[in-house]
Motif scaffolding. Structure first.
Motif, PDB file in Angstrom:
ATOM      1  N   GLU A 182       0.827  -1.199   0.000  1.00 36.05           N
ATOM      2  CA  GLU A 182       0.000   0.000   0.000  1.00 36.05           C
ATOM      3  C   GLU A 182       0.863   1.251   0.000  1.00 36.05           C
ATOM      4  N   ASP A 183       0.537   2.160  -0.912  1.00 30.87           N
ATOM      5  CA  ASP A 183       1.170   3.482  -0.997  1.00 30.87           C
ATOM      6  C   ASP A 183       2.690   3.392  -1.051  1.00 30.87           C
ATOM      7  N   LEU A 184       3.194   2.491  -1.885  1.00 32.60           N
ATOM      8  CA  LEU A 184       4.637   2.267  -1.988  1.00 32.60           C
ATOM      9  C   LEU A 184       5.301   3.429  -2.724  1.00 32.60           C
ATOM     10  N   VAL A 185       6.349   3.975  -2.117  1.00 35.37           N
ATOM     11  CA  VAL A 185       7.122   5.067  -2.695  1.00 35.37           C
ATOM     12  C   VAL A 185       8.590   4.662  -2.719  1.00 35.37           C
ATOM     13  N   VAL A 186       9.217   4.820  -3.883  1.00 33.76           N
ATOM     14  CA  VAL A 186      10.648   4.549  -4.027  1.00 33.76           C
ATOM     15  C   VAL A 186      11.288   5.753  -4.697  1.00 33.76           C
ATOM     16  N   GLU A 187      12.219   6.377  -4.011  1.00 37.80           N
ATOM     17  CA  GLU A 187      12.943   7.520  -4.545  1.00 37.80           C
ATOM     18  C   GLU A 187      14.435   7.336  -4.309  1.00 37.80           C
ATOM     19  N   PHE A 188      15.234   7.843  -5.249  1.00 35.50           N
ATOM     20  CA  PHE A 188      16.680   7.741  -5.144  1.00 35.50           C
ATOM     21  C   PHE A 188      17.299   9.125  -5.287  1.00 35.50           C
ATOM     22  N   PRO A 189      18.350   9.432  -4.501  1.00 34.83           N
ATOM     23  CA  PRO A 189      19.038  10.718  -4.680  1.00 34.83           C
ATOM     24  C   PRO A 189      19.746  10.763  -6.026  1.00 34.83           C
ATOM     25  N   ALA A 190      19.711  11.932  -6.662  1.00 35.58           N
ATOM     26  CA  ALA A 190      20.327  12.088  -7.981  1.00 35.58           C
ATOM     27  C   ALA A 190      21.320  13.249  -8.017  1.00 35.58           C
ATOM     28  N   GLY A 191      21.739  13.732  -6.853  1.00 32.26           N
ATOM     29  CA  GLY A 191      22.705  14.819  -6.792  1.00 32.26           C
ATOM     30  C   GLY A 191      22.049  16.181  -6.931  1.00 32.26           C
ATOM     31  N   ARG A 192      22.719  17.202  -6.376  1.00 36.65           N
ATOM     32  CA  ARG A 192      22.239  18.585  -6.438  1.00 36.65           C
ATOM     33  C   ARG A 192      20.835  18.731  -5.871  1.00 36.65           C
ATOM     34  N   GLY A 193      20.537  17.917  -4.862  1.00 34.49           N
ATOM     35  CA  GLY A 193      19.250  18.013  -4.197  1.00 34.49           C
ATOM     36  C   GLY A 193      18.087  17.426  -4.966  1.00 34.49           C
ATOM     37  N   ARG A 194      18.352  16.808  -6.111  1.00 39.21           N
ATOM     38  CA  ARG A 194      17.280  16.229  -6.911  1.00 39.21           C
ATOM     39  C   ARG A 194      17.052  14.771  -6.525  1.00 39.21           C
ATOM     40  N   MET A 238      10.803  -6.651  -1.802  1.00 40.31           N
ATOM     41  CA  MET A 238      11.788  -7.540  -1.173  1.00 40.31           C
ATOM     42  C   MET A 238      12.647  -6.819  -0.150  1.00 40.31           C
ATOM     43  N   GLN A 239      12.456  -5.494  -0.006  1.00 36.74           N
ATOM     44  CA  GLN A 239      13.272  -4.658   0.887  1.00 36.74           C
ATOM     45  C   GLN A 239      14.727  -4.599   0.425  1.00 36.74           C
ATOM     46  N   LEU A 240      14.919  -4.529  -0.902  1.00 32.43           N
ATOM     47  CA  LEU A 240      16.256  -4.479  -1.509  1.00 32.43           C
ATOM     48  C   LEU A 240      16.365  -3.287  -2.463  1.00 32.43           C
ATOM     49  N   PRO A 241      16.526  -2.055  -1.986  1.00 31.95           N
ATOM     50  CA  PRO A 241      16.510  -1.638  -0.577  1.00 31.95           C
ATOM     51  C   PRO A 241      15.076  -1.409  -0.109  1.00 31.95           C
ATOM     52  N   PRO A 242      14.888  -1.099   1.188  1.00 32.05           N
ATOM     53  CA  PRO A 242      13.540  -0.798   1.677  1.00 32.05           C
ATOM     54  C   PRO A 242      12.972   0.420   0.961  1.00 32.05           C
ATOM     55  N   PRO A 243      11.651   0.477   0.822  1.00 31.34           N
ATOM     56  CA  PRO A 243      11.036   1.617   0.143  1.00 31.34           C
ATOM     57  C   PRO A 243      11.211   2.906   0.928  1.00 31.34           C
ATOM     58  N   THR A 244      11.079   4.016   0.231  1.00 32.58           N
ATOM     59  CA  THR A 244      11.145   5.325   0.883  1.00 32.58           C
ATOM     60  C   THR A 244       9.961   5.506   1.826  1.00 32.58           C
ATOM     61  N   ALA A 245       8.810   5.004   1.420  1.00 33.25           N
ATOM     62  CA  ALA A 245       7.596   5.063   2.245  1.00 33.25           C
ATOM     63  C   ALA A 245       6.650   3.975   1.780  1.00 33.25           C
ATOM     64  N   GLY A 246       5.651   3.697   2.615  1.00 29.23           N
ATOM     65  CA  GLY A 246       4.653   2.699   2.252  1.00 29.23           C
ATOM     66  C   GLY A 246       4.713   1.468   3.123  1.00 29.23           C
ATOM     67  N   SER A 247       3.758   0.586   2.889  1.00 28.56           N
ATOM     68  CA  SER A 247       3.606  -0.631   3.683  1.00 28.56           C
ATOM     69  C   SER A 247       3.711  -1.864   2.797  1.00 28.56           C
ATOM     70  N   VAL A 248       4.470  -2.867   3.260  1.00 29.64           N
ATOM     71  CA  VAL A 248       4.564  -4.157   2.583  1.00 29.64           C
ATOM     72  C   VAL A 248       4.265  -5.232   3.622  1.00 29.64           C
ATOM     73  N   ARG A 249       3.157  -5.947   3.419  1.00 33.10           N
ATOM     74  CA  ARG A 249       2.770  -6.994   4.361  1.00 33.10           C
ATOM     75  C   ARG A 249       2.816  -8.354   3.666  1.00 33.10           C
ATOM     76  N   LEU A 250       3.496  -9.284   4.288  1.00 32.18           N
ATOM     77  CA  LEU A 250       3.599 -10.650   3.795  1.00 32.18           C
ATOM     78  C   LEU A 250       2.925 -11.572   4.789  1.00 32.18           C
ATOM     79  N   ASN A 251       1.852 -12.229   4.355  1.00 32.07           N
ATOM     80  CA  ASN A 251       1.067 -13.078   5.259  1.00 32.07           C
ATOM     81  C   ASN A 251       0.662 -12.325   6.527  1.00 32.07           C
ATOM     82  N   GLY A 252       0.330 -11.044   6.352  1.00 31.43           N
ATOM     83  CA  GLY A 252      -0.143 -10.233   7.463  1.00 31.43           C
ATOM     84  C   GLY A 252       0.932  -9.563   8.281  1.00 31.43           C
ATOM     85  N   ALA A 253       2.200  -9.904   8.060  1.00 29.14           N
ATOM     86  CA  ALA A 253       3.304  -9.342   8.845  1.00 29.14           C
ATOM     87  C   ALA A 253       3.950  -8.193   8.085  1.00 29.14           C
ATOM     88  N   GLU A 254       4.105  -7.052   8.737  1.00 26.13           N
ATOM     89  CA  GLU A 254       4.738  -5.887   8.128  1.00 26.13           C
ATOM     90  C   GLU A 254       6.242  -6.116   7.981  1.00 26.13           C
TER      91      GLU A 254
END
Length: 321
Positions: free
Chosen positions: A19-31, A67-83
Motif C-alpha cells: 500500500e502506498d509504496l514510494v521509491v525515490e533515489f538521490p540524484a545529486g544537487r538536491g534532486r 523484497m526490501q532491496l533496498p527498503p522503500p522510501t515510504a509505504g507498507s509491505v505486508r507478507l502473510n499479514g506481517a509488516e
C-alpha cells in the motif's frame, strides 16, 4: 483500502499486500528520482499478478522494494499479514525466506566460483542447515535438470536457460509462498523463453505459489498472469483481468501497448510517440498526458485516481471510455 489509491485492493486473505509504496533515489544537487510514486497492489493465494510497462516505469524498483532491496522510501509491505518495512535485519532475514526473487540475468545472479549443488543449497546453508543430497537432487529434477550432469558444474559451463533453472531451484529450496519474477526470460533466447515460462507456470500450480511477474513484453505477461497491473512513470494506470486485456483495456497507455502488438488493434486511440518524461521531473497531474491524444487541461491540473469500471477492472484516467 480506505485511500483513493487503494480502491482496487481486495478484502479477505492476501498473501501479499502493498500500500502506498514510494521509491525515490538521490540524484545529486538536491534532486531525486521518483521511481515509484504511491502504488498499491495485492496478491491472493495461488494468483499471478503481472506488472507491465516499458523500461523506466518503475516496475523493477517496485519489485525490489517489496523484497526490501533496498527498503522503500515510504509505504507498507505486508507478507502473510506481517509488516516487512522497518523490520530489524535479523527479523527481516527470517521472513524473507517466504518470498524469493528471480532476477533478469541468471548468469550474473549466480556466484561464478561455486558449483551448482552449492548454489542450490545456498539458502538453507546460510541459515545453518545444509540440505541432504537427495533434496538438492529433487530440486534440480523439479526444474528439469539432470543432477548427475550439472552437479559439479559452474555457471559458465551452463547455458542461460540452465542458469535460470538453477536460480529457480535455489529459490524453491526455501519453500517460499511468493515469487517475485523480474524479467525472468528477457535475457534468454526465444526458443528457451517458452521452456522457462512453462516451468514457472507448472511449478506455481504444483506448489500453490503466488507470483508477481514483472515484464515489458505484453504477450508474455498476458499469458502467465491472472491479473495485470499497468505502470507508467511510477504510477498505476490500469488494473485489469488478463482475460479482458485485449478487448476491454481503457487507459490510453494500455492501448498504446496493445497497439504495438499487431494481432491486437485497439480502435481509434493512437497515443503519441513523444519521448518518455524524466522521473527526475515527472509531469503534473496525469503523468501520461504528454503522450496522450485525449489529454486536456484537467489532465495537467488533477491527477486521476483509480476508479472501478467493471468487476476487477480499475483505471486511472479522466477520459477513459
Amino acid at each position: 483500502m480506505a485511500g483513493t489509491g487503494t480502491t482496487h485492493l481486495r478484502s479477505g486473505d492476501r498473501v501479499l499486500s502493498v500500500e502506498d509504496l514510494v521509491v525515490e533515489f538521490p540524484a545529486g544537487r538536491g534532486r531525486r528520482v521518483h521511481a515509484v510514486s504511491g502504488i498499491s497492489f495485492d496478491l491472493l493465494d495461488g494468483e499471478t499478478l503481472g506488472i507491465l510497462g516499458e523500461s523506466g516505469c518503475g516496475k523493477s524498483s517496485a519489485g525490489r522494494a517489496v523484497m526490501q532491496l533496498p527498503p522503500p522510501t515510504a509505504g507498507s509491505v505486508r507478507l502473510n499479514g506481517a509488516e516487512l518495512t522497518g523490520l530489524a535485519p535479523a527479523a527481516l532475514r527470517e521472513r524473507r525466506k517466504e518470498m524469493q526473487m528471480i532476477l533478469q540475468n541468471p548468469v550474473a545472479a549466480l556466484n561464478p566460483r561455486r558449483k551448482v549443488a552449492d548454489l542450490v543449497a545456498e539458502g538453507p546453508s546460510v541459515r545453518g542447515r545444509r540440505p541432504e543430497r537427495p533434496r538438492i537432487e529433487a530440486a534440480l529434477e523439479a526444474v528439469g535438470l539432470d543432477p548427475a550432469t550439472v552437479w559439479d558444474r559452474r555457471p559458465h559451463e551452463l547455458s542461460g536457460g540452465q542458469c535460470q533453472r538453477v536460480c529457480i531451484a535455489r529459490a524453491l529450496m526455501l519453500d517460499p509462498r511468493v515469487l517475485i519474477l523480474d524479467e525472468p526470460v528477457s535475457s534468454l533466447d526465444v526458443s528457451v523463453q517458452a521452456q522457462i515460462l512453462n516451468l514457472l507456470e507448472d511449478t506455481g500450480k504444483r506448489l500453490g505459489l503466488s507470483m508477481v511477474f514483472i515484464a515489458h513484453d505484453l504477450a508474455v505477461v498476458k499469458n502467465v498472469s491472472d491479473r495485470i497491473m499497468v505502470m507508467y512513470l511510477g504510477k498505476v494506470c490500469e488494473v485489469i483481468p488478463s482475460a479482458a486485456l485485449a478487448g476491454s483495456a481503457l487507459h490510453p497507455y494500455t492501448r498504446l501497448l496493445l497497439a504495438s502488438v499487431p494481432e491486437a488493434p485497439q480502435g481509434d486511440a493512437e497515443p503519441g510517440a513523444a519521448e518518455l518524461p524524466s522521473p527526475l521531473d515527472p509531469p503534473s497531474g496525469c503523468r501520461f498526458r504528454t503522450r496522450c491524444p485525449l489529454a486536456t487541461d484537467l489532465c495537467a491540473k488533477e491527477e486521476p485516481k483509480l476508479r472501478q469500471t467493471a468487476d476487477g477492472h480499475h483505471v486511472a484516467c479522466h477520459h477513459a471510455r
